[in-house]
Write a protein that holds these residues in place. Structure first.
Motif, PDB file in Angstrom:
ATOM      1  N   ARG A   1       0.827  -1.203   0.000  1.00 54.85           N
ATOM      2  CA  ARG A   1       0.000   0.000   0.000  1.00 54.85           C
ATOM      3  C   ARG A   1       0.867   1.260   0.000  1.00 54.85           C
ATOM      4  NH1 ARG A   1      -4.379   1.794   4.587  1.00 54.85           N
ATOM      5  NH2 ARG A   1      -4.326   3.977   4.025  1.00 54.85           N
TER       6      ARG A   1
ATOM      7  N   PRO B   1     -10.611   2.442  -6.217  1.00 55.66           N
ATOM      8  CA  PRO B   1     -11.042   1.074  -5.894  1.00 55.66           C
ATOM      9  C   PRO B   1      -9.897   0.270  -5.286  1.00 55.66           C
ATOM     10  CG  PRO B   1     -10.735   1.341  -8.257  1.00 55.66           C
ATOM     11  CD  PRO B   1     -10.551   2.688  -7.648  1.00 55.66           C
ATOM     12  N   GLY B   2     -10.235  -0.497  -4.282  1.00 56.96           N
ATOM     13  CA  GLY B   2      -9.178  -1.217  -3.579  1.00 56.96           C
ATOM     14  C   GLY B   2      -8.256  -0.227  -2.913  1.00 56.96           C
ATOM     15  N   ILE B   3      -6.970  -0.312  -3.248  1.00 57.96           N
ATOM     16  CA  ILE B   3      -6.037   0.654  -2.693  1.00 57.96           C
ATOM     17  C   ILE B   3      -5.357   1.420  -3.817  1.00 57.96           C
ATOM     18  CG2 ILE B   3      -5.571  -0.594  -0.561  1.00 57.96           C
ATOM     19  CD1 ILE B   3      -3.091  -1.709  -1.840  1.00 57.96           C
ATOM     20  N   ALA B   4      -6.058   1.499  -4.985  1.00 54.13           N
ATOM     21  CA  ALA B   4      -5.421   2.035  -6.189  1.00 54.13           C
ATOM     22  C   ALA B   4      -5.152   3.527  -6.118  1.00 54.13           C
ATOM     23  CB  ALA B   4      -6.272   1.717  -7.405  1.00 54.13           C
TER      24      ALA B   4
ATOM     25  N   LYS C   1      -2.514   4.793   9.681  1.00 56.64           N
ATOM     26  CA  LYS C   1      -1.701   4.018  10.609  1.00 56.64           C
ATOM     27  C   LYS C   1      -1.715   4.651  11.999  1.00 56.64           C
ATOM     28  CE  LYS C   1      -1.008   0.969   7.894  1.00 56.64           C
ATOM     29  NZ  LYS C   1      -1.731  -0.269   7.980  1.00 56.64           N
TER      30      LYS C   1
ATOM     31  N   ASP D   1      -6.032  -3.839   4.723  1.00 60.06           N
ATOM     32  CA  ASP D   1      -5.368  -3.346   3.515  1.00 60.06           C
ATOM     33  C   ASP D   1      -5.252  -4.449   2.481  1.00 60.06           C
ATOM     34  OD1 ASP D   1      -5.078  -0.888   4.611  1.00 60.06           O
ATOM     35  OD2 ASP D   1      -2.955  -1.078   5.091  1.00 60.06           O
TER      36      ASP D   1
ATOM     37  N   THR E   1      -8.761  -5.373   1.044  1.00 56.16           N
ATOM     38  CA  THR E   1      -9.291  -4.385   0.096  1.00 56.16           C
ATOM     39  C   THR E   1      -8.630  -4.553  -1.249  1.00 56.16           C
ATOM     40  OG1 THR E   1      -8.857  -2.969   1.966  1.00 56.16           O
ATOM     41  CG2 THR E   1     -10.017  -2.004   0.148  1.00 56.16           C
ATOM     42  N   GLU E   2      -7.318  -4.760  -1.215  1.00 56.04           N
ATOM     43  CA  GLU E   2      -6.594  -4.904  -2.467  1.00 56.04           C
ATOM     44  C   GLU E   2      -7.061  -6.171  -3.183  1.00 56.04           C
ATOM     45  OE1 GLU E   2      -2.397  -4.869  -1.835  1.00 56.04           O
ATOM     46  OE2 GLU E   2      -1.947  -4.835  -3.967  1.00 56.04           O
TER      47      GLU E   2
ATOM     48  N   SER F   1     -10.766  -6.125  -4.613  1.00 54.28           N
ATOM     49  CA  SER F   1     -11.153  -5.139  -5.620  1.00 54.28           C
ATOM     50  C   SER F   1     -10.414  -5.324  -6.930  1.00 54.28           C
ATOM     51  CB  SER F   1     -10.911  -3.733  -5.095  1.00 54.28           C
ATOM     52  OG  SER F   1      -9.531  -3.561  -4.934  1.00 54.28           O
TER      53      SER F   1
END
Lengths: 297, 411
Positions: free
Chosen positions: A68, A244-247, A258, B383, B386-387, B390
């Motif tokens: 990430r 979307p997601g961690i994009a 954190k 984390d 989610t990755e 998606s």
């Protein structure tokens, strides 16, 4: 009697010095002190509350092994480069066009500057709707009869950062344009006349005469844009919340998550120290060139 | 004349605040803002106001993820509220250790909480070094899948009774233009759903090894490989559910646009608000219909230390009130959660709640991940999830390997 001869250096301009004390205090204690504190605690294993238990470079190790964080850095670089280039180019072109003694200049200037009056949160939400495939640009163009038209950057991981870039540019270029316009107005009319007499084409005049003369304005805008890039956070939160997601994650969001969600202060500190380092890497060579070398007139 | 009326007005002005001071105000922060949740929290407020004190509602919209940082920074920043919601477990651990929370042990011993709270593991989650610091108010279990009868009727397939049947029915749902599995895009939803699937599909032993003993080998083992494969399938089913919040996803199920949703029993409040009947309009399968077990996470209230003794008194009153029988029943019926005491009568409970109560009575319970994993580890898993959920770019094998690494470093 020697004392009366020259007043002590320390007491010269005493009023001004006293007036500056609060600011000096703020700068030293809050900025420098806070920064040092953060860097120091990034080498500990602090969780929710800070504590001094050293773990060396563990936090940094984990940071750079987290996909990430890597994605965040990539996004920041893409966003940074494009936002810098496009802000300057679009800002300058708009300013040059406005400078042609056109009618309704005030109206145009207001329109272009208006987005700057909105916060990043509002900007993000507005563009979230505009780029929403079911309600925004895509659906409008499909309603016009172009059935296969696809434009949904916010829901496509590969290009989501450009969707954020569009919103950022829309918000920020107006201010850059205004600064550029002020710079252009500051150029002496005679320069233009001389250029015309010499038969230099207009684009060449801009490129080789006007822009070099506007160096101070460019430096100001550069600093403004750069600081905007590093702290980009609210725009992402409002527009995609990292998805979307961690994009579309960015470093500032990683640090926040954190520190406050993950209850892992030290990991957040390690992230923010890396951000500081990035800024220094850019800033130090520039400052060296700007102030270290021979002073230009 | 004029002077007298001025004086009277002034006197009224002066006495007003004095009258107000008798009702001690307590600000209570929580993140219960959806329809069913707000109705439930109003029960607390009503009961507390009836004692002569005043409930000042401090709802923080968003979700726990938005609300908790605000609460924690208020407590550590020296502006504590009267009471605050957290999930059972380790979220407030360090605040307690730092001595910022009110010790409730005396009250607990006087009222015999250890005897009335069922299962007693809930109270253990509130206990640090033998002292009790929070009041559990409800039990929420994650292990449910909610199925829309309408969606399956439209697709022409029977309503599934377990996960395998659901997987088999998914293509038919897709053909009928439905989203097989609704899931919001917030990180906790995907990691929660994954956890539910791992309890159901990997089995209890593997789950315990990973989540309680933090055994990285088990996380990399064949049991969990099955889970990751199933999750990769489920990730296909959830495509097109472009919503953020869990209640928006639940709404897709309520309106029949989606076949089902893996979500905790708080979703039930939403079905209730929408006027749907369990067994007729929707079904619920505990443990995905495979492993009938529920985890006993939930919400608890913590009481930050305050200087004002009157407020401390009011805090104690609120703490005792939250565990009282009537309030437990009223609150949990609205919330769709299970009460924390085994001796209350929930005749008004619906089908799904009764299923939950049965499992609870049978003792098929697990601790919640909030109780076993630190927020930091949970954040890392979120984390990853989610990755994974998606994007197709990360394969089930890669995800499992990274999951095992996180477990290996978990604290």
């Amino acid at each position: 009697m020697a004392r009366d001869g020259r007043p002590l250096q320390l007491f010269r301009n005493l009023n001004a010095k006293i007036a500056a004390i609060p600011m000096i205090f703020t700068a030293v204690v809050i900025f420098a002190g806070g920064t040092i504190w953060t860097v120091v605690y990034s080498f500990t294993d602090s969780k929710l509350l800070p504590r001094l238990r050293w773990v060396g470079l563990d936090q940094y190790d984990r940071l750079w092994n987290t996909s990430r964080w890597i994605i965040s850095i990539e996004n920041l670089m893409i966003y940074g480069v494009f936002s810098l280039v496009f802000s300057l180019v679009i800002g300058f072109v708009l300013a040059a066009l406005l400078d042609q003694k056109i009618r309704f200049e005030n109206t145009f200037r207001t329109i272009f500057l208006y987005p700057f009056a909105l916060s990043f949160i509002v900007t993000g939400l507005v563009w979230q709707w505009i780029l929403n495939p079911d309600f925004g640009v895509q659906s409008v163009i499909r309603d016009l009869g172009w059935e296969s038209f696809t434009f949904d950057p916010l829901y496509t991981a590969d290009i989501v950062i450009y969707g954020i870039l569009i919103a950022g540019l829309w918000q920020g270029t107006g201010l850059i344009m205004c600064l550029m316009l002020a710079g252009l107005r500051g150029i002496d009319e005679d320069v233009w006349k001389a250029a015309r007499v010499d038969g230099i084409p207009i684009w060449k005049t801009y490129l080789f005469i006007i822009i070099p003369m506007m160096r101070p304005v460019f430096i100001t805008t550069l600093v403004l844009i750069a600081s905007g890039i590093v702290r980009v956070y609210d725009l992402v939160v409002a527009q995609t919340s990292g998805g979307p997601g961690i994009a579309s994650e960015v470093p500032a969001k990683y640090v926040y998550d954190k520190m406050f969600l993950g209850q892992n202060l030290a990991q957040g500190f390690a992230g923010s120290t890396m951000m500081l380092l990035t800024v220094l890497i850019v800033l130090i060579p520039w400052a060296y060139l700007e102030f270290g070398g021979k002073r230009r007139v | 004349m004029r002077l007298r009326s001025t004086l009277a007005a002034l006197a009224a002005f002066v006495t007003l605040p004095a009258a107000g001071a008798q009702a001690t105000e307590l600000e209570v922060t929580h993140w219960w803002t959806s329809g069913g949740e707000a109705a439930a929290v109003a029960e607390f407020a009503k009961a507390f106001d009836a004692t002569g004190n005043k409930w000042v509602d401090g709802a923080i919209a968003g979700s726990g993820g938005t609300a908790r940082p605000i609460m924690i920074s208020r407590i550590t920043g020296g502006d504590p509220m009267g009471a605050t919601q957290f999930n059972h477990g380790r979220q407030a651990e360090e605040l307690v250790e730092a001595g910022l929370m009110q010790d409730l042990t005396e009250l607990a011993e006087k009222e015999g909480w250890r005897d009335i709270v069922h299962p007693v593991s809930l109270l253990d989650s509130c206990t640090v070094d033998g002292r009790i610091y929070c009041v559990p108010v409800n039990i929420h279990s994650w292990q449910w899948i909610w199925l829309s009868h309408k969606a399956f009727e439209d697709a022409g397939v029977p309503v599934p009774t377990n996960w395998d049947e659901f997987v088999a029915a998914a293509p038919a749902l897709k053909e009928a233009g439905k989203i097989p599995l609704a899931m919001g895009n917030q990180p906790w939803q995907s990691s929660g759903a994954f956890n539910v699937m791992s309890i159901a599909l990997a089995g209890l032993d593997a789950w315990k090894a990973v989540n309680i003993e933090k055994d990285a080998e088990a996380a990399a083992g064949p049991e969990y490989a099955k889970v990751f494969k199933a999750a990769a399938d489920a990730r296909e089913f959830r495509k097109d559910s472009n919503v953020q919040d869990w209640n928006q996803a639940t709404n897709l199920v309520i309106t029949g646009q989606a076949g089902g949703q893996i979500m905790g029993d708080w979703a039930q409040g939403e079905f209730q608000v929408a006027g749907q009947v369990a067994g007729e309009d929707y079904s619920c399968l505990p443990g995905l219909g495979v492993t009938e077990v529920i985890s006993t996470g939930g919400d608890a209230f913590y009481f930050p230390k305050l200087d004002d003794p009157e407020k401390t008194q009011a805090q104690m009153e609120l703490a005792s009130l939250m565990l009282s029988k009537e309030v437990q029943v009223a609150f949990n019926l609205k919330k769709g959660s299970l009460p924390v005491r085994g001796d209350v009568d929930l005749a008004a409970a619906n089908d799904c709640m009764k299923k939950g109560l049965e499992i609870l009575a049978g003792g098929n319970i697990l601790p919640d991940t909030n109780q076993t994993l630190s927020p930091d580890t949970q954040g890392q898993i979120e984390d990853l999830m989610t990755e994974f959920w998606s994007s197709d770019a990360i394969s089930a094998e890669d995800a499992q390997q990274r999951y095992a690494e996180i477990i290996a470093n978990a604290d």
